[in-house]
Design a protein around this motif. Structure first.
Motif, PDB file in Angstrom:
ATOM      1  N   ALA A 332     -54.893 -70.621  88.987  1.00  0.00           N
ATOM      2  CA  ALA A 332     -54.988 -69.241  89.476  1.00  0.00           C
ATOM      3  C   ALA A 332     -53.828 -68.394  88.968  1.00  0.00           C
ATOM      4  O   ALA A 332     -54.002 -67.201  88.671  1.00  0.00           O
ATOM      5  CB  ALA A 332     -55.027 -69.239  91.007  1.00  0.00           C
ATOM      6  N   ARG A 333     -52.646 -68.982  88.859  1.00  0.00           N
ATOM      7  CA  ARG A 333     -51.498 -68.221  88.349  1.00  0.00           C
ATOM      8  C   ARG A 333     -51.747 -67.709  86.942  1.00  0.00           C
ATOM      9  O   ARG A 333     -51.417 -66.564  86.616  1.00  0.00           O
ATOM     10  CB  ARG A 333     -50.244 -69.098  88.349  1.00  0.00           C
ATOM     11  CG  ARG A 333     -49.523 -69.119  89.661  1.00  0.00           C
ATOM     12  CD  ARG A 333     -48.181 -69.827  89.621  1.00  0.00           C
ATOM     13  NE  ARG A 333     -47.820 -70.058  91.011  1.00  0.00           N
ATOM     14  CZ  ARG A 333     -48.033 -71.208  91.663  1.00  0.00           C
ATOM     15  NH1 ARG A 333     -48.533 -72.243  91.015  1.00  0.00           N
ATOM     16  NH2 ARG A 333     -47.727 -71.318  92.932  1.00  0.00           N
ATOM     17  N   LEU A 334     -52.302 -68.547  86.097  1.00  0.00           N
ATOM     18  CA  LEU A 334     -52.544 -68.129  84.721  1.00  0.00           C
ATOM     19  C   LEU A 334     -53.544 -66.980  84.658  1.00  0.00           C
ATOM     20  O   LEU A 334     -53.387 -66.050  83.864  1.00  0.00           O
ATOM     21  CB  LEU A 334     -53.040 -69.315  83.901  1.00  0.00           C
ATOM     22  CG  LEU A 334     -52.039 -70.454  83.692  1.00  0.00           C
ATOM     23  CD1 LEU A 334     -52.706 -71.604  82.953  1.00  0.00           C
ATOM     24  CD2 LEU A 334     -50.802 -69.972  82.951  1.00  0.00           C
ATOM     25  N   ILE A 335     -54.573 -67.043  85.484  1.00  0.00           N
ATOM     26  CA  ILE A 335     -55.560 -65.963  85.502  1.00  0.00           C
ATOM     27  C   ILE A 335     -54.911 -64.671  85.986  1.00  0.00           C
ATOM     28  O   ILE A 335     -55.182 -63.581  85.453  1.00  0.00           O
ATOM     29  CB  ILE A 335     -56.765 -66.348  86.381  1.00  0.00           C
ATOM     30  CG1 ILE A 335     -57.500 -67.550  85.774  1.00  0.00           C
ATOM     31  CG2 ILE A 335     -57.728 -65.170  86.531  1.00  0.00           C
ATOM     32  CD1 ILE A 335     -58.604 -68.114  86.640  1.00  0.00           C
ATOM     33  N   GLU A 336     -54.028 -64.769  86.980  1.00  0.00           N
ATOM     34  CA  GLU A 336     -53.344 -63.569  87.452  1.00  0.00           C
ATOM     35  C   GLU A 336     -52.393 -63.010  86.393  1.00  0.00           C
ATOM     36  O   GLU A 336     -52.229 -61.784  86.298  1.00  0.00           O
ATOM     37  CB  GLU A 336     -52.576 -63.865  88.736  1.00  0.00           C
ATOM     38  CG  GLU A 336     -53.452 -63.904  89.967  1.00  0.00           C
ATOM     39  CD  GLU A 336     -52.678 -63.624  91.245  1.00  0.00           C
ATOM     40  OE1 GLU A 336     -53.269 -63.047  92.171  1.00  0.00           O
ATOM     41  OE2 GLU A 336     -51.479 -63.977  91.324  1.00  0.00           O
ATOM     42  N   VAL A 337     -51.763 -63.866  85.608  1.00  0.00           N
ATOM     43  CA  VAL A 337     -50.912 -63.370  84.519  1.00  0.00           C
ATOM     44  C   VAL A 337     -51.758 -62.582  83.527  1.00  0.00           C
ATOM     45  O   VAL A 337     -51.372 -61.487  83.077  1.00  0.00           O
ATOM     46  CB  VAL A 337     -50.188 -64.535  83.819  1.00  0.00           C
ATOM     47  CG1 VAL A 337     -49.527 -64.051  82.523  1.00  0.00           C
ATOM     48  CG2 VAL A 337     -49.138 -65.145  84.735  1.00  0.00           C
ATOM     49  N   LEU A 338     -52.915 -63.110  83.170  1.00  0.00           N
ATOM     50  CA  LEU A 338     -53.809 -62.404  82.255  1.00  0.00           C
ATOM     51  C   LEU A 338     -54.230 -61.063  82.845  1.00  0.00           C
ATOM     52  O   LEU A 338     -54.200 -60.030  82.152  1.00  0.00           O
ATOM     53  CB  LEU A 338     -55.039 -63.273  81.969  1.00  0.00           C
ATOM     54  CG  LEU A 338     -56.104 -62.670  81.055  1.00  0.00           C
ATOM     55  CD1 LEU A 338     -55.525 -62.297  79.692  1.00  0.00           C
ATOM     56  CD2 LEU A 338     -57.285 -63.633  80.896  1.00  0.00           C
ATOM     57  N   TYR A 339     -54.613 -61.078  84.125  1.00  0.00           N
ATOM     58  CA  TYR A 339     -54.987 -59.827  84.788  1.00  0.00           C
ATOM     59  C   TYR A 339     -53.839 -58.820  84.756  1.00  0.00           C
ATOM     60  O   TYR A 339     -54.038 -57.637  84.454  1.00  0.00           O
ATOM     61  CB  TYR A 339     -55.392 -60.100  86.241  1.00  0.00           C
ATOM     62  CG  TYR A 339     -55.387 -58.855  87.097  1.00  0.00           C
ATOM     63  CD1 TYR A 339     -56.449 -57.953  87.054  1.00  0.00           C
ATOM     64  CD2 TYR A 339     -54.307 -58.570  87.925  1.00  0.00           C
ATOM     65  CE1 TYR A 339     -56.431 -56.793  87.818  1.00  0.00           C
ATOM     66  CE2 TYR A 339     -54.282 -57.422  88.695  1.00  0.00           C
ATOM     67  CZ  TYR A 339     -55.345 -56.533  88.638  1.00  0.00           C
ATOM     68  OH  TYR A 339     -55.325 -55.380  89.400  1.00  0.00           O
ATOM     69  N   ALA A 340     -52.632 -59.273  85.084  1.00  0.00           N
ATOM     70  CA  ALA A 340     -51.496 -58.360  85.165  1.00  0.00           C
ATOM     71  C   ALA A 340     -51.203 -57.717  83.813  1.00  0.00           C
ATOM     72  O   ALA A 340     -50.874 -56.524  83.741  1.00  0.00           O
ATOM     73  CB  ALA A 340     -50.268 -59.111  85.680  1.00  0.00           C
ATOM     74  N   ILE A 341     -51.312 -58.493  82.745  1.00  0.00           N
ATOM     75  CA  ILE A 341     -51.095 -57.932  81.411  1.00  0.00           C
ATOM     76  C   ILE A 341     -52.144 -56.866  81.108  1.00  0.00           C
ATOM     77  O   ILE A 341     -51.825 -55.768  80.629  1.00  0.00           O
ATOM     78  CB  ILE A 341     -51.121 -59.052  80.352  1.00  0.00           C
ATOM     79  CG1 ILE A 341     -49.926 -59.987  80.543  1.00  0.00           C
ATOM     80  CG2 ILE A 341     -51.130 -58.463  78.939  1.00  0.00           C
ATOM     81  CD1 ILE A 341     -50.017 -61.269  79.749  1.00  0.00           C
ATOM     82  N   GLU A 342     -53.400 -57.177  81.375  1.00  0.00           N
ATOM     83  CA  GLU A 342     -54.476 -56.199  81.123  1.00  0.00           C
ATOM     84  C   GLU A 342     -54.315 -54.962  81.996  1.00  0.00           C
ATOM     85  O   GLU A 342     -54.529 -53.833  81.556  1.00  0.00           O
ATOM     86  CB  GLU A 342     -55.833 -56.847  81.396  1.00  0.00           C
ATOM     87  CG  GLU A 342     -56.256 -57.907  80.401  1.00  0.00           C
ATOM     88  CD  GLU A 342     -57.681 -58.350  80.653  1.00  0.00           C
ATOM     89  OE1 GLU A 342     -58.551 -58.024  79.813  1.00  0.00           O
ATOM     90  OE2 GLU A 342     -57.943 -58.999  81.702  1.00  0.00           O
ATOM     91  N   ARG A 343     -53.945 -55.177  83.250  1.00  0.00           N
ATOM     92  CA  ARG A 343     -53.832 -54.045  84.183  1.00  0.00           C
ATOM     93  C   ARG A 343     -52.662 -53.142  83.810  1.00  0.00           C
ATOM     94  O   ARG A 343     -52.759 -51.914  83.917  1.00  0.00           O
ATOM     95  CB  ARG A 343     -53.673 -54.571  85.612  1.00  0.00           C
ATOM     96  CG  ARG A 343     -53.645 -53.463  86.660  1.00  0.00           C
ATOM     97  CD  ARG A 343     -54.996 -52.807  86.832  1.00  0.00           C
ATOM     98  NE  ARG A 343     -54.925 -51.704  87.794  1.00  0.00           N
ATOM     99  CZ  ARG A 343     -55.153 -50.431  87.491  1.00  0.00           C
ATOM    100  NH1 ARG A 343     -55.518 -50.102  86.252  1.00  0.00           N
ATOM    101  NH2 ARG A 343     -55.072 -49.496  88.412  1.00  0.00           N
ATOM    102  N   ILE A 344     -51.552 -53.725  83.363  1.00  0.00           N
ATOM    103  CA  ILE A 344     -50.431 -52.908  82.906  1.00  0.00           C
ATOM    104  C   ILE A 344     -50.865 -52.021  81.744  1.00  0.00           C
ATOM    105  O   ILE A 344     -50.529 -50.828  81.685  1.00  0.00           O
ATOM    106  CB  ILE A 344     -49.236 -53.798  82.500  1.00  0.00           C
ATOM    107  CG1 ILE A 344     -48.567 -54.387  83.747  1.00  0.00           C
ATOM    108  CG2 ILE A 344     -48.216 -53.009  81.680  1.00  0.00           C
ATOM    109  CD1 ILE A 344     -47.492 -55.409  83.445  1.00  0.00           C
ATOM    110  N   GLU A 345     -51.632 -52.588  80.817  1.00  0.00           N
ATOM    111  CA  GLU A 345     -52.123 -51.782  79.690  1.00  0.00           C
ATOM    112  C   GLU A 345     -53.003 -50.640  80.183  1.00  0.00           C
ATOM    113  O   GLU A 345     -52.889 -49.503  79.706  1.00  0.00           O
ATOM    114  CB  GLU A 345     -52.896 -52.664  78.721  1.00  0.00           C
ATOM    115  CG  GLU A 345     -53.364 -51.926  77.473  1.00  0.00           C
ATOM    116  CD  GLU A 345     -54.021 -52.848  76.479  1.00  0.00           C
ATOM    117  OE1 GLU A 345     -53.842 -52.635  75.265  1.00  0.00           O
ATOM    118  OE2 GLU A 345     -54.735 -53.791  76.902  1.00  0.00           O
ATOM    119  N   GLN A 346     -53.878 -50.914  81.151  1.00  0.00           N
ATOM    120  CA  GLN A 346     -54.719 -49.858  81.704  1.00  0.00           C
ATOM    121  C   GLN A 346     -53.880 -48.744  82.308  1.00  0.00           C
ATOM    122  O   GLN A 346     -54.134 -47.553  82.074  1.00  0.00           O
ATOM    123  CB  GLN A 346     -55.659 -50.430  82.762  1.00  0.00           C
ATOM    124  CG  GLN A 346     -56.781 -51.305  82.236  1.00  0.00           C
ATOM    125  CD  GLN A 346     -57.648 -51.867  83.361  1.00  0.00           C
ATOM    126  OE1 GLN A 346     -57.266 -51.838  84.542  1.00  0.00           O
ATOM    127  NE2 GLN A 346     -58.798 -52.408  83.009  1.00  0.00           N
TER     128      GLN A 346
END
Length: 474
Positions: A332-346
């Motif tokens: 779950a941590r890895l998926i949240e890291v991916l989400y956070a990177i994408e969300r920062i870009e948004q």
């Protein structure tokens, strides 16, 4: 039977842990306890301080996730001001919080847990660290360093400091984002995204190698709790507070975070300085629940970014026993890291992100304020009361490690019952019991486990209370 208590309010609960394992009359494990032996003093320390000092003061609680305390504390102060930060100020707060999640999750996964995955739970403890990974798995080690650096650098660009920035303030943030720093952040995103995708691609298939650990690393039904969006999506900054059952379905209606006391009670035990929060409708200790990345992904229907949503569906396609196991916190941590990177870009591509109106100014308008946000380890709650002059008269903090306390204790009991079959405890068993705790990434692990180990004492007692064996790891 005695314990060493370290009173150190600066580090809060980080540092030392002691595990006691008790046998029943049949010689099998009856119970295991995780003893947090550090005194938590920040609630008393802040009494008498002006409320506007609270964010910077609270950031000193933790050197691993100071941003999390900045965010929750500033939101509590927003409530005292009865002022809502400008849109851009809120978005910038979100960026910093997401960067905090990235760097903290990277520390937990790559520095603290990846040596177990890549070198083996039974490997030589002297070699079981990220330093060895630089020789055996250099790309993975570099990705871990790069992801943590990415998150910390964003924090530094926004707040001028990587640790304990004072940029998040009551009413918003103290300075706007510059165009130069925006471009620097955006330029670093592709490499960060590829690093976490590489990690997911090797880690997800490896779950089949850890069937035994998945089965006994705190694998039992509990409730989950965390913030969600109005649509039931992943949320780390604001939103509604949700309790969900073991299947992830909501229990009752979502509530405003400021109403958390209607659902959460706090118990204490004489053998630990860490409080034991519980779900009030089910009582103590039956009202056990978990928070953090595992809870958040089990509760939500979507993340809200393209790649993270794809991986969320892969996560949810796992057998229920896998999604329930605390071993899956790592996934779950890895998926949240991916989400956070994408969300920062948004967020960086929002039209208003360079707006200079980033802070609302007001005087004290209320004498009670609650701030709730999602820290890397789970839901963080700051609750303040002031006098008419704005001086803190009372404060209560509930941190993620506290929310998970009942689950951590039950988890090490489950693991101990499985692995301990005699009075002789091999190092590999110590490591697995420690790994159950590490899966939650509690604050105590963060401050004492930076080289792949943490100080640990395991004691084995017979039914009469006689100490049979004691082993230490320094």
């Amino acid at each position: 039977m005695t314990s060493i208590v370290t009173i150190d309010p600066v580090t809060r609960i980080e540092g030392h842990a002691r595990i006691t394992i008790h046998l029943n009359e049949q010689g099998t494990v009856e119970e295991a306890r995780l003893h947090i032996t550090q005194f938590r003093g920040f609630e008393k320390i802040c009494e008498g301080r002006p409320f506007y000092e609270m964010p910077s003061l609270m950031a000193r609680i933790c050197g691993i996730c100071p941003v999390s305390h900045l965010i929750a504390s500033s939101k509590a102060c927003d409530a005292l001001l009865a002022a809502k930060p400008p849109r851009t100020g809120e978005l910038l707060r979100r960026i910093m919080n997401l960067a905090q999640i990235i760097q903290s999750h990277a520390l937990s996964f790559f520095h603290l847990s990846a040596p177990d995955f890549l070198l083996g739970m039974d490997s030589d403890p002297a070699q079981r660290s990220i330093f060895t990974l630089f020789s055996t798995h250099p790309q993975i080690a570099r990705d871990g360093i790069a992801l943590r650096r990415f998150g910390q650098h964003i924090i530094e660009l926004l707040g001028k400091k990587r640790i304990h920035p004072s940029w998040v303030v009551p009413g918003g943030v103290s300075a706007p984002l510059t165009a130069e720093h925006r471009e620097e952040m955006l330029a670093a995103i592709p490499d960060a995204r590829q690093a976490v995708l590489r990690t997911l691609l090797w880690f997800e298939p490896s779950l089949s190698q850890y069937e035994q650990e998945i089965a006994v690393f705190a694998n039992f039904p509990t409730l989950y709790m965390g913030l969600v969006t109005a649509e039931g999506g992943l949320e780390h900054y604001d939103g509604m507070l949700r309790f969900a059952g073991d299947d992830g379905a909501p229990i009752g209606a979502d509530i405003a975070p400021q109403q958390f006391e209607t659902c959460i009670g706090e118990a204490v035990e004489e053998w630990s300085y860490l409080k034991f929060p519980y779900y009030k409708p089910q009582g103590y200790p039956q009202g056990i629940y978990r928070v953090g990345p595992l809870a958040r992904l089990n509760m939500v229907g979507k993340c809200g970014t393209p790649l993270a949503d794809e991986w969320l569906q892969k996560f949810k396609a796992q057998h229920a026993a896998v999604r329930r196991s605390s071993f899956s916190y790592h996934y779950a941590r890895l998926i949240e890291v991916l989400y956070a990177i994408e969300r920062i870009e948004q967020i960086l591509n929002e039209e208003c992100i360079l707006d200079t109106r980033v802070r609302a100014h007001a005087d004290l308008n209320q004498q009670e304020g609650i701030g709730v946000s999602e820290a890397p380890r789970g839901t963080l709650m700051h609750h303040y009361r002031t006098d008419e002059n704005g001086l803190i008269t009372w404060a209560n903090l509930i941190i993620a490690t506290g929310h998970n306390n009942l689950a951590m204790n039950r988890g090490i009991t489950q693991a101990a019952k499985h692995y301990i079959t005699s009075a002789d405890i091999p190092e590999s068993v110590l490591n697995r019991i420690e790994a159950v705790i590490r899966a939650y990434d509690p604050c105590l692990s963060c401050s004492t486990h930076d080289d792949g180990r943490m100080a640990l004492k395991v004691q084995l007692y017979d039914p009469k209370g006689t100490l049979l064996q004691e082993k230490h790891r320094q």
